[in-house]
Scaffold this motif. Structure first.
Motif, PDB file in Angstrom:
ATOM      1  N   UNK A   1       0.789  -1.232   0.000  1.00 39.89           N
ATOM      2  CA  UNK A   1       0.000   0.000   0.000  1.00 39.89           C
ATOM      3  C   UNK A   1       0.818   1.278   0.000  1.00 39.89           C
ATOM      4  N   UNK A   2       2.029   1.244   0.521  1.00 43.24           N
ATOM      5  CA  UNK A   2       2.821   2.473   0.569  1.00 43.24           C
ATOM      6  C   UNK A   2       3.729   2.624  -0.652  1.00 43.24           C
ATOM      7  N   UNK A   3       3.397   1.929  -1.708  1.00 45.68           N
ATOM      8  CA  UNK A   3       4.184   1.949  -2.933  1.00 45.68           C
ATOM      9  C   UNK A   3       3.438   2.748  -4.008  1.00 45.68           C
ATOM     10  N   UNK A   4       4.126   3.678  -4.673  1.00 39.95           N
ATOM     11  CA  UNK A   4       3.490   4.464  -5.736  1.00 39.95           C
ATOM     12  C   UNK A   4       3.028   3.592  -6.900  1.00 39.95           C
ATOM     13  N   UNK A   5       3.752   2.525  -7.168  1.00 37.55           N
ATOM     14  CA  UNK A   5       3.380   1.617  -8.251  1.00 37.55           C
ATOM     15  C   UNK A   5       2.008   0.987  -7.985  1.00 37.55           C
ATOM     16  N   UNK A   6       1.709   0.723  -6.735  1.00 36.72           N
ATOM     17  CA  UNK A   6       0.415   0.147  -6.365  1.00 36.72           C
ATOM     18  C   UNK A   6      -0.709   1.091  -6.751  1.00 36.72           C
ATOM     19  N   UNK A   7      -0.538   2.369  -6.460  1.00 39.46           N
ATOM     20  CA  UNK A   7      -1.553   3.357  -6.824  1.00 39.46           C
ATOM     21  C   UNK A   7      -1.773   3.373  -8.335  1.00 39.46           C
ATOM     22  N   UNK A   8      -0.694   3.317  -9.107  1.00 39.77           N
ATOM     23  CA  UNK A   8      -0.804   3.316 -10.561  1.00 39.77           C
ATOM     24  C   UNK A   8      -1.585   2.104 -11.070  1.00 39.77           C
TER      25      UNK A   8
END
Length: 150
Positions: free
Chosen positions: A24-31
């Motif tokens: 969850x704290x990964x920018x790739x996850x948001x993408x």
């Protein structure tokens, strides 16, 4: 009569054994979540998970405009969940990309980077629910690399 340019692809969906773990704290996850958030993008991803396809084929199968399909393909490709694997040509001779799901499977972990030991516990609990510990044996090396960060 044989065609000069190939209009079909023989590309296959091949997956590696090394999953990409997103937390969850990964920018790739948001993408990835943003790219898959629309119903059309999700359906495109599901189709590509079954078989490689061109934008024209995707548009025809999902009854969508080619422009809408291109928009979602661009978002999915930018998020890294699909990629171009081949090129073929339309009946009019136009070059078309053939898309597939990315080679590395993705595991979405609903925790933070600091919670990696929780991931190992979750796999153990999951395996105990299913019964045979062979699930952990089959995935043991990959899980230990994920948990230890190697």
């Amino acid at each position: 009569m044989s065609r000069l340019l190939p209009t079909r692809t023989d590309a296959a969906v091949e997956r590696s054994c090394n999953p990409d773990v997103l937390s969850l704290d990964d920018d790739e996850t948001r993408d990835v979540l943003e790219a898959l958030s629309s119903e059309t993008a999700y359906e495109i991803f599901r189709l590509l998970n079954q078989t490689p396809a061109t934008p024209a084929r995707i548009a025809a199968e999902l009854d969508q405009s080619i422009q809408n399909v291109h928009y979602h393909l661009t978002n999915l490709e930018s998020a890294g969940v699909i990629e171009v694997t081949d090129t073929c040509y339309s009946e009019k001779g136009r070059e078309m990309n053939v898309f597939v799901v990315s080679q590395d499977p993705t595991l979405l972990f609903l925790g933070t980077e600091d919670d990696r030991t929780s991931l190992k516990r979750a796999f153990k609990s999951f395996a105990s629910l299913l019964g045979p510990p062979s699930i952990l044996l089959a995935a043991g090396e990959s899980i230990s690399r994920i948990v230890t960060g190697e």
